[in-house]
Write a protein that holds these residues in place. Sequence first.
Motif, PDB file in Angstrom:
ATOM      1  N   GLY A  75       0.968  -1.286  -0.006  1.00 19.42           N
ATOM      2  CA  GLY A  75       0.025   0.105   0.010  1.00 19.42           C
ATOM      3  C   GLY A  75       0.995   1.240   0.003  1.00 19.42           C
ATOM      4  N   HIS A  76       0.370   2.235   0.625  1.00 18.52           N
ATOM      5  CA  HIS A  76       1.172   3.662   0.722  1.00 18.52           C
ATOM      6  C   HIS A  76       0.668   4.281   1.971  1.00 18.52           C
ATOM      7  CE1 HIS A  76       2.416   7.641  -0.265  1.00 18.52           C
ATOM      8  NE2 HIS A  76       3.437   6.866  -0.858  1.00 18.52           N
ATOM      9  N   VAL A  77       1.649   4.945   2.479  1.00 18.87           N
ATOM     10  CA  VAL A  77       1.164   6.035   3.853  1.00 18.87           C
ATOM     11  C   VAL A  77       1.636   7.207   3.447  1.00 18.87           C
ATOM     12  CG1 VAL A  77       1.820   6.205   6.312  1.00 18.87           C
ATOM     13  CG2 VAL A  77       1.693   4.012   5.145  1.00 18.87           C
ATOM     14  N   THR A  78       0.725   8.230   3.822  1.00 16.87           N
ATOM     15  CA  THR A  78       1.088   9.669   3.715  1.00 16.87           C
ATOM     16  C   THR A  78       0.764  10.341   5.051  1.00 16.87           C
ATOM     17  OG1 THR A  78      -0.027   9.613   1.481  1.00 16.87           O
ATOM     18  CG2 THR A  78       0.023  11.778   2.533  1.00 16.87           C
ATOM     19  N   GLY A  79       1.953  11.053   5.225  1.00 19.68           N
ATOM     20  CA  GLY A  79       2.011  11.794   6.476  1.00 19.68           C
ATOM     21  C   GLY A  79       1.962  13.432   6.255  1.00 19.68           C
ATOM     22  N   VAL A  80       1.012  13.985   7.012  1.00 23.25           N
ATOM     23  CA  VAL A  80       1.006  15.490   7.087  1.00 23.25           C
ATOM     24  C   VAL A  80       1.138  15.852   8.407  1.00 23.25           C
ATOM     25  CG1 VAL A  80      -0.501  17.713   6.572  1.00 23.25           C
ATOM     26  CG2 VAL A  80      -0.808  15.388   5.372  1.00 23.25           C
ATOM     27  N   THR A 112      -6.557  22.471   6.245  1.00 26.19           N
ATOM     28  CA  THR A 112      -6.235  22.866   4.809  1.00 26.19           C
ATOM     29  C   THR A 112      -5.669  21.698   4.074  1.00 26.19           C
ATOM     30  OG1 THR A 112      -4.273  23.997   5.047  1.00 26.19           O
ATOM     31  CG2 THR A 112      -6.446  25.331   5.147  1.00 26.19           C
ATOM     32  N   LEU A 113      -6.287  20.313   4.189  1.00 23.99           N
ATOM     33  CA  LEU A 113      -5.598  19.206   3.679  1.00 23.99           C
ATOM     34  C   LEU A 113      -5.721  19.192   2.048  1.00 23.99           C
ATOM     35  CD1 LEU A 113      -6.648  16.573   6.120  1.00 23.99           C
ATOM     36  CD2 LEU A 113      -4.258  17.515   6.186  1.00 23.99           C
ATOM     37  N   PRO A 114      -4.572  19.034   1.308  1.00 21.55           N
ATOM     38  CA  PRO A 114      -4.608  19.065   0.048  1.00 21.55           C
ATOM     39  C   PRO A 114      -5.080  17.865  -0.818  1.00 21.55           C
ATOM     40  CG  PRO A 114      -2.534  18.434   0.696  1.00 21.55           C
ATOM     41  CD  PRO A 114      -3.204  18.748   1.955  1.00 21.55           C
ATOM     42  N   PHE A 115      -6.281  17.082  -0.097  1.00 18.92           N
ATOM     43  CA  PHE A 115      -6.791  16.093  -0.921  1.00 18.92           C
ATOM     44  C   PHE A 115      -7.935  16.219  -1.347  1.00 18.92           C
ATOM     45  CE2 PHE A 115      -3.598  14.974   2.746  1.00 18.92           C
ATOM     46  CZ  PHE A 115      -2.721  14.392   2.026  1.00 18.92           C
ATOM     47  N   VAL A 116      -8.570  15.504  -2.015  1.00 16.03           N
ATOM     48  CA  VAL A 116      -9.884  15.721  -2.758  1.00 16.03           C
ATOM     49  C   VAL A 116     -10.496  14.137  -3.036  1.00 16.03           C
ATOM     50  CG1 VAL A 116     -11.468  16.432  -4.649  1.00 16.03           C
ATOM     51  CG2 VAL A 116      -9.378  17.858  -3.936  1.00 16.03           C
ATOM     52  N   THR A 140     -16.274  15.367  10.000  1.00 16.93           N
ATOM     53  CA  THR A 140     -16.987  15.287   8.712  1.00 16.93           C
ATOM     54  C   THR A 140     -16.039  15.448   7.510  1.00 16.93           C
ATOM     55  OG1 THR A 140     -18.905  16.123   9.602  1.00 16.93           O
ATOM     56  CG2 THR A 140     -18.933  16.227   7.427  1.00 16.93           C
ATOM     57  N   GLN A 141     -15.150  16.637   7.616  1.00 19.44           N
ATOM     58  CA  GLN A 141     -14.130  16.623   6.438  1.00 19.44           C
ATOM     59  C   GLN A 141     -13.296  15.466   6.349  1.00 19.44           C
ATOM     60  OE1 GLN A 141     -11.531  19.810   7.174  1.00 19.44           O
ATOM     61  NE2 GLN A 141      -9.905  19.117   5.902  1.00 19.44           N
ATOM     62  N   LEU A 142     -12.681  14.631   7.507  1.00 17.94           N
ATOM     63  CA  LEU A 142     -11.956  13.789   7.311  1.00 17.94           C
ATOM     64  C   LEU A 142     -12.580  12.505   6.783  1.00 17.94           C
ATOM     65  CD1 LEU A 142      -9.875  14.304  10.783  1.00 17.94           C
ATOM     66  CD2 LEU A 142      -9.145  14.669   8.337  1.00 17.94           C
ATOM     67  N   VAL A 143     -13.726  12.229   7.211  1.00 14.98           N
ATOM     68  CA  VAL A 143     -14.392  11.009   6.716  1.00 14.98           C
ATOM     69  C   VAL A 143     -14.822  11.184   5.277  1.00 14.98           C
ATOM     70  CG1 VAL A 143     -16.718   9.842   6.959  1.00 14.98           C
ATOM     71  CG2 VAL A 143     -15.592  10.549   8.823  1.00 14.98           C
TER      72      VAL A 143
END
Length: 212
Positions: A75-80, A112-116, A140-143
Motif C-alpha cells: 500500500g502507501h502511507v502519507t503523513g501530514v 487545509t488538507l490538499p486531498f480531494v 466530517t471533512q476527514l470522513v
Amino acid sequence: MNRVHMGWTSYINQQHRSPTGVIGSLIGERMRRQHAPETAWSVGLLHLQPTDQVLEIGFGVGQGLRLSVQATPHGHVTGVDRSPTMLRAAARRNRLAIARGQLSLMCGDLTTLPFVGSCFDKLFSIHTFYFWPDPQALCTQLVQLLGPGGRLVSTFATARKRSSGDWQYWEVQQQAETLVAALGEDPNLTTTLLIGPNSRAFNNVALVIDKA
C-alpha cells in the motif's frame, strides 16, 4: 506563578503543538517515547491491510508512520504535519520507506488538507484532538477522505490520575462524548469511543469512526 514561569510554560505548550528547532526536536523524541503505548494501540485499531492507503495527521517524529508502513507492504502511507522540524525527523526515521516509494511526507495544516475525494482506506491522528477548532466539522471533512469501509482513529487523553489514585477528567472528555452522540446521527457512520492503555499518569481514549 511569575512571568518567567508563565512564559516558559506557554513556550513549551506551543512546542507540543508545533515543535520547532532544537527544543522541538528534543520534545518530539520525548513524545515518541512517552506515547509509545497509545501509538501502537492506535495503529492496531486501524486493522491495516497490506494494500491500504493510509493517512496520518500530526505524525511527529514518525513512529506511527513506521508501524503503518510495516503493516502495508503493498500500500502507501502519507503523513501530514504542520512542523518542518518534525517532517525532517520523521524523514530521517523513515528514509528507506521514502526511498522505496512506500511513504510520502508533507507539511500542512489539518484544516487545509490538499486531498480531494475518497483517497484513503485508513486515517489516524494521535494527540492532536485538543487543537481541533471544530471537531465535528473536521471529522466530517476527514470522513470524506475515506473510501467505503474506511476507518478513522483519533487518539487522545481525557484525564490525569491524581496522587490519591482517582482520575481528574478534563473538559475534552465531555467534548468527545458529545461528538460521538452527534456523529451517531449519521446512518452512514458508526462512531465509538474506546478506552485504551494508560500512559504514565494519563488515560487514553480513541474516537473510532467507521464509514459504511
